[in-house]
Design a protein around this motif. Structure first.
Motif, PDB file in Angstrom:
ATOM      1  N   GLU A   1      -5.983  -1.080  -3.276  1.00 16.82           N
ATOM      2  CA  GLU A   1      -4.519  -1.069  -3.134  1.00 16.82           C
ATOM      3  C   GLU A   1      -4.206  -0.507  -1.836  1.00 16.82           C
ATOM      4  O   GLU A   1      -4.885   0.367  -1.051  1.00 16.82           O
ATOM      5  N   ASN A   2      -3.384  -1.129  -1.221  1.00 14.30           N
ATOM      6  CA  ASN A   2      -2.574  -0.681   0.097  1.00 14.30           C
ATOM      7  C   ASN A   2      -1.939   0.409  -0.156  1.00 14.30           C
ATOM      8  O   ASN A   2      -1.130   0.861  -1.262  1.00 14.30           O
ATOM      9  N   LEU A   3      -1.811   1.356   0.871  1.00 12.37           N
ATOM     10  CA  LEU A   3      -0.904   2.605   0.876  1.00 12.37           C
ATOM     11  C   LEU A   3       0.120   2.155   1.857  1.00 12.37           C
ATOM     12  O   LEU A   3       0.022   2.224   2.875  1.00 12.37           O
ATOM     13  N   ILE A   4       1.417   2.005   1.331  1.00 13.85           N
ATOM     14  CA  ILE A   4       2.521   1.555   2.101  1.00 13.85           C
ATOM     15  C   ILE A   4       3.617   2.528   2.292  1.00 13.85           C
ATOM     16  O   ILE A   4       4.136   3.127   1.487  1.00 13.85           O
ATOM     17  N   GLY A   5       3.778   2.964   3.565  1.00  9.34           N
ATOM     18  CA  GLY A   5       5.068   4.007   3.720  1.00  9.34           C
ATOM     19  C   GLY A   5       4.481   5.351   3.216  1.00  9.34           C
ATOM     20  O   GLY A   5       3.396   5.618   3.346  1.00  9.34           O
ATOM     21  N   ASP A   6       5.226   5.882   2.387  1.00  9.33           N
ATOM     22  CA  ASP A   6       4.955   7.204   1.930  1.00  9.33           C
ATOM     23  C   ASP A   6       4.073   7.203   0.683  1.00  9.33           C
ATOM     24  O   ASP A   6       3.782   8.228   0.520  1.00  9.33           O
ATOM     25  N   ASP A   7       3.602   6.163   0.435  1.00  2.94           N
ATOM     26  CA  ASP A   7       2.262   6.118  -0.386  1.00  2.94           C
ATOM     27  C   ASP A   7       1.269   6.853   0.099  1.00  2.94           C
ATOM     28  O   ASP A   7       0.448   7.240  -0.737  1.00  2.94           O
ATOM     29  N   VAL A   8       1.133   6.980   1.323  1.00  2.00           N
ATOM     30  CA  VAL A   8       0.003   7.761   1.931  1.00  2.00           C
ATOM     31  C   VAL A   8       0.043   9.130   1.409  1.00  2.00           C
ATOM     32  O   VAL A   8      -0.866  10.046   1.745  1.00  2.00           O
ATOM     33  N   THR A   9       1.129   9.901   1.106  1.00  2.00           N
ATOM     34  CA  THR A   9       1.013  11.110   0.582  1.00  2.00           C
ATOM     35  C   THR A   9       0.233  11.307  -0.617  1.00  2.00           C
ATOM     36  O   THR A   9      -0.034  12.531  -1.335  1.00  2.00           O
ATOM     37  N   ARG A  10      -0.480  10.074  -1.313  1.00  2.00           N
ATOM     38  CA  ARG A  10      -1.292  10.142  -2.409  1.00  2.00           C
ATOM     39  C   ARG A  10      -2.597  10.390  -2.264  1.00  2.00           C
ATOM     40  O   ARG A  10      -3.528  10.566  -2.770  1.00  2.00           O
ATOM     41  N   ALA A  11      -2.911  10.596  -0.779  1.00  2.00           N
ATOM     42  CA  ALA A  11      -4.277  10.480  -0.404  1.00  2.00           C
ATOM     43  C   ALA A  11      -4.954  11.866  -0.852  1.00  2.00           C
ATOM     44  O   ALA A  11      -6.343  11.676  -1.359  1.00  2.00           O
ATOM     45  N   LEU A  12      -4.447  13.003  -0.819  1.00  2.00           N
ATOM     46  CA  LEU A  12      -5.403  14.027  -1.370  1.00  2.00           C
ATOM     47  C   LEU A  12      -5.375  13.820  -2.953  1.00  2.00           C
ATOM     48  O   LEU A  12      -6.610  14.282  -3.096  1.00  2.00           O
ATOM     49  N   ALA A  13      -4.630  13.372  -3.500  1.00  2.00           N
ATOM     50  CA  ALA A  13      -4.797  13.193  -4.997  1.00  2.00           C
ATOM     51  C   ALA A  13      -6.132  12.305  -5.163  1.00  2.00           C
ATOM     52  O   ALA A  13      -6.949  12.305  -6.085  1.00  2.00           O
ATOM     53  N   LEU A  14      -5.837  11.134  -4.601  1.00  2.00           N
ATOM     54  CA  LEU A  14      -7.063  10.162  -4.492  1.00  2.00           C
ATOM     55  C   LEU A  14      -8.333  10.274  -4.431  1.00  2.00           C
ATOM     56  O   LEU A  14      -9.279  10.177  -4.827  1.00  2.00           O
ATOM     57  N   LEU A  15      -8.526  11.541  -3.166  1.00  2.00           N
ATOM     58  CA  LEU A  15      -9.706  12.038  -2.889  1.00  2.00           C
ATOM     59  C   LEU A  15     -10.314  12.749  -4.020  1.00  2.00           C
ATOM     60  O   LEU A  15     -11.585  12.871  -4.146  1.00  2.00           O
TER      61      LEU A  15
ATOM     62  N   LYS B   1       1.689  -0.319   6.791  1.00  2.00           N
ATOM     63  CA  LYS B   1       0.473  -0.078   5.941  1.00  2.00           C
ATOM     64  C   LYS B   1      -0.124   1.164   6.693  1.00  2.00           C
ATOM     65  O   LYS B   1      -0.476   1.140   7.867  1.00  2.00           O
ATOM     66  N   MET B   2      -0.096   2.270   6.000  1.00  2.00           N
ATOM     67  CA  MET B   2      -0.775   3.423   6.372  1.00  2.00           C
ATOM     68  C   MET B   2      -2.330   3.579   5.893  1.00  2.00           C
ATOM     69  O   MET B   2      -2.996   4.285   6.531  1.00  2.00           O
ATOM     70  N   GLY B   3      -2.853   2.890   5.068  1.00  2.00           N
ATOM     71  CA  GLY B   3      -4.148   2.908   4.692  1.00  2.00           C
ATOM     72  C   GLY B   3      -4.551   2.090   3.522  1.00  2.00           C
ATOM     73  O   GLY B   3      -3.547   1.419   3.094  1.00  2.00           O
ATOM     74  N   HIS B   4      -5.547   2.130   2.766  1.00  2.00           N
ATOM     75  CA  HIS B   4      -5.893   1.537   1.422  1.00  2.00           C
ATOM     76  C   HIS B   4      -6.943   2.382   0.666  1.00  2.00           C
ATOM     77  O   HIS B   4      -7.546   3.289   1.254  1.00  2.00           O
ATOM     78  N   PHE B   5      -7.123   2.078  -0.437  1.00  2.00           N
ATOM     79  CA  PHE B   5      -8.143   2.660  -1.207  1.00  2.00           C
ATOM     80  C   PHE B   5      -8.669   1.737  -2.012  1.00  2.00           C
ATOM     81  O   PHE B   5      -7.912   0.522  -2.502  1.00  2.00           O
ATOM     82  N   THR B   6      -9.888   1.745  -2.317  1.00  8.46           N
ATOM     83  CA  THR B   6     -10.675   0.996  -3.289  1.00  8.46           C
ATOM     84  C   THR B   6     -11.594   1.632  -4.620  1.00  8.46           C
ATOM     85  O   THR B   6     -12.127   2.605  -4.054  1.00  8.46           O
ATOM     86  N   ARG B   7     -11.119   1.278  -5.670  1.00  5.76           N
ATOM     87  CA  ARG B   7     -11.808   1.925  -6.909  1.00  5.76           C
ATOM     88  C   ARG B   7     -12.772   1.071  -7.331  1.00  5.76           C
ATOM     89  O   ARG B   7     -12.521  -0.379  -7.255  1.00  5.76           O
ATOM     90  N   ILE B   8     -13.962   1.312  -7.709  1.00  6.98           N
ATOM     91  CA  ILE B   8     -15.256   0.468  -7.684  1.00  6.98           C
ATOM     92  C   ILE B   8     -15.772   1.071  -9.284  1.00  6.98           C
ATOM     93  O   ILE B   8     -15.391   2.039  -9.703  1.00  6.98           O
ATOM     94  N   ARG B   9     -16.223  -0.276  -9.783  1.00  6.35           N
ATOM     95  CA  ARG B   9     -16.935   0.162 -11.146  1.00  6.35           C
ATOM     96  C   ARG B   9     -17.978  -0.732 -11.316  1.00  6.35           C
ATOM     97  O   ARG B   9     -18.093  -1.769 -10.508  1.00  6.35           O
TER      98      ARG B   9
END
Length: 362
Positions: free
Chosen positions: A317-331, A351-359
């Motif tokens: 998922e892309n982190l768009i704009g203020d979505d980047v504030t989710r970074a700490l929780a995602l970690l 686009k400020m970043g992205h994260f990938t969940r794997i399974r």
């Protein structure tokens, strides 16, 4: 110049035109393989400058800057498709440039791109060039009042587009409102899902592809890419074959992103091609031993390609704009890779970043 003999020795410099997040990730991959990088980018505080060995702060078509980049580099690549073709051609007379400038010519103009694809036997949505309000009225009539009007050049992330659906009104002024530039009307496509394939071709002609990703867009910007895509093995194989056909037809070297509409009968229409590493391939850095970024560096450096096999299923998922504030929780989440781009200011649509969940693979 289109080639250099043998694999690029470690310690060599790879030139990158463009200093955004894709250039940043290419610089990271190059460093892991023992290469240095020099970035040509007019923005001094660009994301790639934080990781590259050198930045040339100048316009992409600045002759002195291009000469400096050519002098520093054993090979030059680019991270976005709107590099001036004349600049790429100038560089190619002095140093190997991959992907070749021809790929830029094809991808920079939607009309040229679709004619190229159809010419090598690959299906697209129906399309009509539009150069006036009269052209638009005629094209809409042909398409039953529906279609997507796009600028032929420079549109991305949903910009430079207008949707018509069952339109029966007056189009006077529509052409001027789109900038008075060459346009293309594409027919609306009834598709089940959007997928994309990241594929690569090496300097020796070897080919490799990653599994198709299923993409979801919001407001014209990629929101997520899920692997595996919900398509049949036959459709997945067809997507890979189409990508390989494009690579071969362009005598391509490097990674390419190919976006498709997947139809209910399992057939595919190519939406567009991107002659570079691609947002919908970011999942590969978490779910594959060889990411799309390393694959690109391997290809342009004359190294063996990775096979693209994934060890995990994933959702990026892309982190768009203020979505980047989710970074700490995602970690705090397990089995998640977070990648931030080093951009100082979060703006809407940026686009400020992205994260990938794997399974584990199903």
């Amino acid at each position: 110049m289109t080639s250099t003999p043998g694999p690029l020795p470690t310690g060599s410099t790879i030139g990158i035109i463009g200093g955004g997040q894709l250039g940043r990730m290419l610089a990271m991959a190059a460093a892991r393989l023992g290469y240095r990088t020099a970035v040509l980018e007019p923005q001094a505080d660009c994301p790639a400058a934080q990781l590259a060995n050198r930045q040339i702060v100048a316009a992409y078509d600045d002759p002195a800057a291009l000469a400096e980049l050519a002098g520093l580099s054993a090979v030059v690549t680019y991270e976005f498709e709107n590099v001036p073709v004349a600049a790429a051609d100038r560089l190619a007379r002095q140093v190997a440039v991959f992907p070749p400038p021809k790929a830029l010519e094809v991808s920079q103009d939607r009309l040229v791109e679709k004619r190229f694809l159809n010419g090598i036997g690959i299906s697209t949505a129906d399309f009509v060039p539009v150069d006036s309000d009269a052209d638009l009225a005629s094209a809409l009539s042909d398409f039953g009042g529906s279609g997507v009007l796009k600028t032929c050049r420079l549109g991305y992330d949903g910009k430079g587009q207008r949707l018509f659906r069952d339109f029966a009104g007056d189009v006077d002024g529509a052409y001027a409102a789109m900038g008075g530039v060459p346009l293309i009307l594409e027919s609306l496509v009834s598709f089940e899902r959007e997928i994309s394939v990241i594929a690569a071709r090496g300097r020796d002609g070897s080919l490799a592809a990653y599994d198709p990703a299923e993409n979801v867009h919001r407001d014209g910007i990629l929101h997520s890419s899920t692997v595996p895509a919900a398509v049949s093995p036959a459709t997945a194989e067809l997507a890979g074959r189409n990508a390989f056909a494009i690579l071969e037809a362009l005598d391509y070297v490097g990674v390419i992103g190919v976006e498709f509409f997947a139809l209910a009968d399992g057939s595919l229409l190519v939406n567009e091609i991107a002659p570079r590493v691609h947002n919908s391939g970011h999942w590969t850095e978490a779910a594959c031993a060889v990411s799309q970024f390393e694959q690109h560096i391997r290809a342009i450096a004359g190294l063996p390609l990775g096979d693209g096999a994934r060890h995990s299923d994933s959702v990026m998922e892309n982190l768009i704009g203020d979505d980047v504030t989710r970074a700490l929780a995602l970690l705090a989440e397990p089995d998640l890779l977070l990648h931030l781009y080093g951009k100082a200011e979060a703006r809407p649509g940026r686009k400020m970043g992205h994260f990938t969940r794997i399974r584990p693979r199903a």
